[in-house]
Design a protein around this motif. Sequence first.
Motif, PDB file in Angstrom:
ATOM      1  N   MET A  87      43.968  46.616  30.339  1.00 14.10           N
ATOM      2  CA  MET A  87      44.096  47.654  29.309  1.00 14.10           C
ATOM      3  C   MET A  87      42.741  47.780  28.611  1.00 14.10           C
ATOM      4  SD  MET A  87      44.535  48.541  25.891  1.00 14.10           S
ATOM      5  CE  MET A  87      45.156  47.196  24.936  1.00 14.10           C
ATOM      6  N   ARG A  88      42.226  49.004  28.568  1.00 15.66           N
ATOM      7  CA  ARG A  88      40.938  49.269  27.941  1.00 15.66           C
ATOM      8  C   ARG A  88      41.092  50.404  26.921  1.00 15.66           C
ATOM      9  NH1 ARG A  88      40.082  44.774  29.292  1.00 15.66           N
ATOM     10  NH2 ARG A  88      38.715  44.141  31.022  1.00 15.66           N
ATOM     11  N   VAL A  89      40.032  50.635  26.124  1.00 12.48           N
ATOM     12  CA  VAL A  89      40.085  51.630  25.048  1.00 12.48           C
ATOM     13  C   VAL A  89      39.040  52.706  25.308  1.00 12.48           C
ATOM     14  CG1 VAL A  89      39.902  52.031  22.571  1.00 12.48           C
ATOM     15  CG2 VAL A  89      40.835  49.865  23.432  1.00 12.48           C
ATOM     16  N   LYS A  90      39.485  53.967  25.313  1.00  9.59           N
ATOM     17  CA  LYS A  90      38.585  55.100  25.522  1.00  9.59           C
ATOM     18  C   LYS A  90      37.815  55.417  24.246  1.00  9.59           C
ATOM     19  CE  LYS A  90      40.484  58.563  27.750  1.00  9.59           C
ATOM     20  NZ  LYS A  90      41.460  59.585  28.209  1.00  9.59           N
ATOM     21  N   LYS A  91      36.879  56.315  24.362  1.00  8.96           N
ATOM     22  CA  LYS A  91      36.073  56.735  23.216  1.00  8.96           C
ATOM     23  C   LYS A  91      36.958  57.265  22.098  1.00  8.96           C
ATOM     24  CE  LYS A  91      32.282  59.868  21.939  1.00  8.96           C
ATOM     25  NZ  LYS A  91      31.311  60.868  22.435  1.00  8.96           N
ATOM     26  N   SER A  92      38.036  57.949  22.465  1.00  7.15           N
ATOM     27  CA  SER A  92      38.952  58.544  21.481  1.00  7.15           C
ATOM     28  C   SER A  92      39.825  57.497  20.794  1.00  7.15           C
ATOM     29  CB  SER A  92      39.837  59.569  22.172  1.00  7.15           C
ATOM     30  OG  SER A  92      40.654  58.934  23.164  1.00  7.15           O
ATOM     31  N   GLY A  93      39.745  56.248  21.255  1.00  5.85           N
ATOM     32  CA  GLY A  93      40.610  55.203  20.723  1.00  5.85           C
ATOM     33  C   GLY A  93      41.916  55.077  21.476  1.00  5.85           C
ATOM     34  N   GLU A  94      42.124  55.976  22.441  1.00  7.31           N
ATOM     35  CA  GLU A  94      43.351  55.970  23.234  1.00  7.31           C
ATOM     36  C   GLU A  94      43.293  54.831  24.243  1.00  7.31           C
ATOM     37  OE1 GLU A  94      45.788  58.932  26.291  1.00  7.31           O
ATOM     38  OE2 GLU A  94      43.915  59.589  25.335  1.00  7.31           O
ATOM     39  N   GLU A  95      44.431  54.195  24.447  1.00  4.58           N
ATOM     40  CA  GLU A  95      44.494  53.134  25.437  1.00  4.58           C
ATOM     41  C   GLU A  95      44.552  53.725  26.837  1.00  4.58           C
ATOM     42  OE1 GLU A  95      47.853  50.728  24.583  1.00  4.58           O
ATOM     43  OE2 GLU A  95      46.985  49.812  22.791  1.00  4.58           O
ATOM     44  N   VAL A  96      43.890  53.028  27.778  1.00  2.00           N
ATOM     45  CA  VAL A  96      43.906  53.440  29.161  1.00  2.00           C
ATOM     46  C   VAL A  96      44.100  52.191  30.011  1.00  2.00           C
ATOM     47  CG1 VAL A  96      41.379  53.291  29.393  1.00  2.00           C
ATOM     48  CG2 VAL A  96      42.689  54.695  30.993  1.00  2.00           C
ATOM     49  N   TRP A  97      44.898  52.336  31.079  1.00  3.08           N
ATOM     50  CA  TRP A  97      45.133  51.218  31.999  1.00  3.08           C
ATOM     51  C   TRP A  97      44.405  51.496  33.307  1.00  3.08           C
ATOM     52  CZ3 TRP A  97      47.707  46.613  31.413  1.00  3.08           C
ATOM     53  CH2 TRP A  97      48.399  46.442  30.185  1.00  3.08           C
ATOM     54  N   ILE A  98      43.755  50.445  33.806  1.00  5.42           N
ATOM     55  CA  ILE A  98      43.027  50.578  35.061  1.00  5.42           C
ATOM     56  C   ILE A  98      43.418  49.439  36.000  1.00  5.42           C
ATOM     57  CG2 ILE A  98      41.039  51.821  34.114  1.00  5.42           C
ATOM     58  CD1 ILE A  98      39.566  49.130  34.006  1.00  5.42           C
ATOM     59  N   GLU A  99      43.441  49.787  37.298  1.00  3.62           N
ATOM     60  CA  GLU A  99      43.556  48.791  38.368  1.00  3.62           C
ATOM     61  C   GLU A  99      42.126  48.548  38.825  1.00  3.62           C
ATOM     62  OE1 GLU A  99      45.520  46.190  40.567  1.00  3.62           O
ATOM     63  OE2 GLU A  99      46.837  47.827  39.933  1.00  3.62           O
ATOM     64  N   ALA A 100      41.596  47.350  38.501  1.00  3.14           N
ATOM     65  CA  ALA A 100      40.142  47.165  38.695  1.00  3.14           C
ATOM     66  C   ALA A 100      39.828  45.830  39.347  1.00  3.14           C
ATOM     67  CB  ALA A 100      39.437  47.276  37.361  1.00  3.14           C
ATOM     68  N   SER A 101      38.641  45.825  40.020  1.00  4.63           N
ATOM     69  CA  SER A 101      38.096  44.574  40.551  1.00  4.63           C
ATOM     70  C   SER A 101      36.675  44.413  40.012  1.00  4.63           C
ATOM     71  CB  SER A 101      38.080  44.590  42.089  1.00  4.63           C
ATOM     72  OG  SER A 101      37.233  45.617  42.576  1.00  4.63           O
ATOM     73  N   TYR A 102      36.413  43.216  39.491  1.00  5.50           N
ATOM     74  CA  TYR A 102      35.061  42.877  39.017  1.00  5.50           C
ATOM     75  C   TYR A 102      34.404  42.036  40.122  1.00  5.50           C
ATOM     76  CZ  TYR A 102      36.282  44.452  34.311  1.00  5.50           C
ATOM     77  OH  TYR A 102      36.642  45.210  33.210  1.00  5.50           O
ATOM     78  N   ASN A 103      33.298  42.587  40.701  1.00  3.07           N
ATOM     79  CA  ASN A 103      32.704  41.998  41.886  1.00  3.07           C
ATOM     80  C   ASN A 103      31.290  41.479  41.592  1.00  3.07           C
ATOM     81  OD1 ASN A 103      34.731  43.136  44.095  1.00  3.07           O
ATOM     82  ND2 ASN A 103      34.244  44.820  42.688  1.00  3.07           N
ATOM     83  N   PRO A 104      31.082  40.169  41.550  1.00  2.00           N
ATOM     84  CA  PRO A 104      29.714  39.631  41.380  1.00  2.00           C
ATOM     85  C   PRO A 104      28.845  39.973  42.614  1.00  2.00           C
ATOM     86  CG  PRO A 104      31.383  37.977  40.874  1.00  2.00           C
ATOM     87  CD  PRO A 104      32.085  39.105  41.539  1.00  2.00           C
ATOM     88  N   ILE A 105      27.600  40.436  42.342  1.00  2.39           N
ATOM     89  CA  ILE A 105      26.647  40.767  43.402  1.00  2.39           C
ATOM     90  C   ILE A 105      25.564  39.684  43.418  1.00  2.39           C
ATOM     91  CG2 ILE A 105      25.055  42.495  44.323  1.00  2.39           C
ATOM     92  CD1 ILE A 105      28.014  43.368  44.268  1.00  2.39           C
ATOM     93  N   PHE A 106      25.342  39.106  44.590  1.00  2.00           N
ATOM     94  CA  PHE A 106      24.418  37.982  44.728  1.00  2.00           C
ATOM     95  C   PHE A 106      23.092  38.447  45.363  1.00  2.00           C
ATOM     96  CE2 PHE A 106      28.761  36.455  45.047  1.00  2.00           C
ATOM     97  CZ  PHE A 106      28.797  35.389  44.155  1.00  2.00           C
ATOM     98  N   ASP A 107      21.993  37.781  44.961  1.00  2.00           N
ATOM     99  CA  ASP A 107      20.714  38.029  45.639  1.00  2.00           C
ATOM    100  C   ASP A 107      20.610  37.108  46.850  1.00  2.00           C
ATOM    101  OD1 ASP A 107      20.126  35.531  44.651  1.00  2.00           O
ATOM    102  OD2 ASP A 107      18.670  36.198  43.155  1.00  2.00           O
ATOM    103  N   ALA A 108      19.434  37.121  47.458  1.00  2.56           N
ATOM    104  CA  ALA A 108      19.267  36.349  48.689  1.00  2.56           C
ATOM    105  C   ALA A 108      19.410  34.861  48.459  1.00  2.56           C
ATOM    106  CB  ALA A 108      17.889  36.646  49.312  1.00  2.56           C
ATOM    107  N   SER A 109      19.154  34.446  47.202  1.00  3.28           N
ATOM    108  CA  SER A 109      19.250  33.012  46.909  1.00  3.28           C
ATOM    109  C   SER A 109      20.653  32.601  46.471  1.00  3.28           C
ATOM    110  CB  SER A 109      18.245  32.634  45.823  1.00  3.28           C
ATOM    111  OG  SER A 109      18.564  33.315  44.593  1.00  3.28           O
ATOM    112  N   GLY A 110      21.579  33.594  46.402  1.00  2.00           N
ATOM    113  CA  GLY A 110      22.944  33.282  45.999  1.00  2.00           C
ATOM    114  C   GLY A 110      23.166  33.347  44.501  1.00  2.00           C
ATOM    115  N   LYS A 111      22.185  33.912  43.807  1.00  2.33           N
ATOM    116  CA  LYS A 111      22.319  34.043  42.354  1.00  2.33           C
ATOM    117  C   LYS A 111      22.988  35.372  42.023  1.00  2.33           C
ATOM    118  CE  LYS A 111      19.524  34.206  38.157  1.00  2.33           C
ATOM    119  NZ  LYS A 111      18.137  34.195  37.596  1.00  2.33           N
ATOM    120  N   VAL A 112      23.876  35.341  41.034  1.00  2.00           N
ATOM    121  CA  VAL A 112      24.552  36.566  40.594  1.00  2.00           C
ATOM    122  C   VAL A 112      23.540  37.395  39.826  1.00  2.00           C
ATOM    123  CG1 VAL A 112      26.370  37.564  39.169  1.00  2.00           C
ATOM    124  CG2 VAL A 112      26.815  35.487  40.478  1.00  2.00           C
ATOM    125  N   VAL A 113      23.318  38.632  40.323  1.00  2.00           N
ATOM    126  CA  VAL A 113      22.322  39.488  39.673  1.00  2.00           C
ATOM    127  C   VAL A 113      22.986  40.640  38.905  1.00  2.00           C
ATOM    128  CG1 VAL A 113      20.468  38.927  41.283  1.00  2.00           C
ATOM    129  CG2 VAL A 113      22.061  40.791  41.825  1.00  2.00           C
TER     130      VAL A 113
END
Length: 564
Positions: A87-113
């Motif tokens: 559940m997130r909040v829009k600019k208007s203050g209205e609640e919005v629901w999202i189906e989301a994935s948070y994906n860490p992106i790694f560099d060549a050394s395996g560090k999250v960039v």
Amino acid sequence: MIFNAKNRAQQAELEALYRSQAVIHFEPDGTILYANENFLAAMGYTLAEIKGRHHRMFCTKEHAESEAYREFWRQLAAGTFRSAQFMRVKKSGEEVWIEASYNPIFDASGKVVKIVKYATDITQQKRDAIDAACQLEAIHRSQAVIQFNMDGTIITANKNFLDVVGYRLEEIQGKHHRMFAEPAYGNSEEYREFWRRLNAGEHFVAEYKRIAKGGREFWIQASYNPILGINGRPVKVVKYASDITQQKILAADAKGQIEAIDKSQAVIEYTLDGTITTANRNFLSTFGYSLADLKGQHHRMLVRSDEAGGRDYADFWQKLARGQFEARVYRRIAKGGREIWVQGSYNPVLDASGKPFKIVCYATDITKLIQTGQIAEAVVSDTQGIASAVEELTVSIGAISKNMQLSKEAALGILNDSNKSSAAAERLGSSMKLMENVVQLINNIAGQVNLLALNATIEAARAGAAGKGFAVVAAEVKNLANQTTSATEDIAKQIQHVQDVSLTVLEGIQTIERSANSVNTYITDVANSIEEQNLVTREISVNTQKMSASVEDISRRINQISAA
């Protein structure tokens, strides 16, 4: 060449993903780097408004300040993938629901960039799901719910259902639905057909009689609902039910009462304007009509013409149409102009919104009662006349009683006087006896004197001349003796006559005395009887007055009923 082709394919897939989803990039600490148009449109921002700010701008203050939120970003920075509904909040203050994935992106050394989030706006689906869940929760709170496999075996049941049937869940789970059915019905072809139709996807809504624990019968208003799977075929049956046992009992009671009223009273129904729609047999019998004679006609055919044309009659129907109840005694006109009286009530019947939609009249024929009142008036008059006559009779008997008392006293006086006369006659007889003795003594004396005179005459004759004077005296004495004897004989006769009369008087007095005794006895008996009659007559008079008052009260009450 192959590498370029692969890159182009990946680029095309990425572009397709960016076109279909909301995408936003973050630094590992949550600072916003970039967002595509889908994301900006969903949240109501421009890229300039969010770039360089922290992700927490899309969260509620409480969530953004929570330890769980900080731990969320620590895990992402450590390379942990996260996918869920948020559940997130829009600019208007209205609640919005999202189906989301948070994906860490790694560099060549395996560090999250950076962190890339792919999201889909599921607000409407979430609202629909929440609404459905709330509705289901509400249903479970208010209704009895039980679920079955398609073969009728019980999967689960909520508390409301268990309370209705009196079982615990473990007592019914895995058993067949027929445990709640009457044995004859549970083994019938009709019951098997019921489950075949449920398996075909047909749903049922009706009232059902079922059997609870211990054999107790109960009634439910229920719907059997086949639930379809992904392939569109039923996978289970959910029953939603309400216990209507009490309503069923009340309905049966109400039905019984209505049937009883229909049997005992005259019932007729009208539209709000007074048009007759139906009438029961008692009404038709009372008024002498057939239903065909009445149906579609106006109520005014049952009242006198002068009443039907009056203002009061119009007001009567207007009040009923407004829902006002009317009840009293009414004079009505039956078939052929016959006048009848009914004790009736006109009852507006309300629809679900509380508005009257018809009028039902319940009536009882009291014509004989009203006629009884008229008879009672005549009885009042007659009873009052009887009461007056009885009162006069009471006075007359009182006077007779008084006269009989005086006659009794007079008879006692006569009896006393007769007793005195009888005593006097007896004394007179005794005196006559004494006089007889005196007369007898005088007779004896006269006899002696006469004997002496005879002797003196004889002696005078012997004396010759010397005895002449003595002879004269002797002759006079003899003459006196003879007169005395004659007088005493007369006196004796008179005494005898007086004795005879006295005896006759005594006998008469004794007869009078006996008669007086009889008269006294008769008068005493008559006086006692008259006194008793006097008491009875007075009681009759009092009771007659009471009866007159009671009949008058009955007459007045009946007249009040007819005038009400």
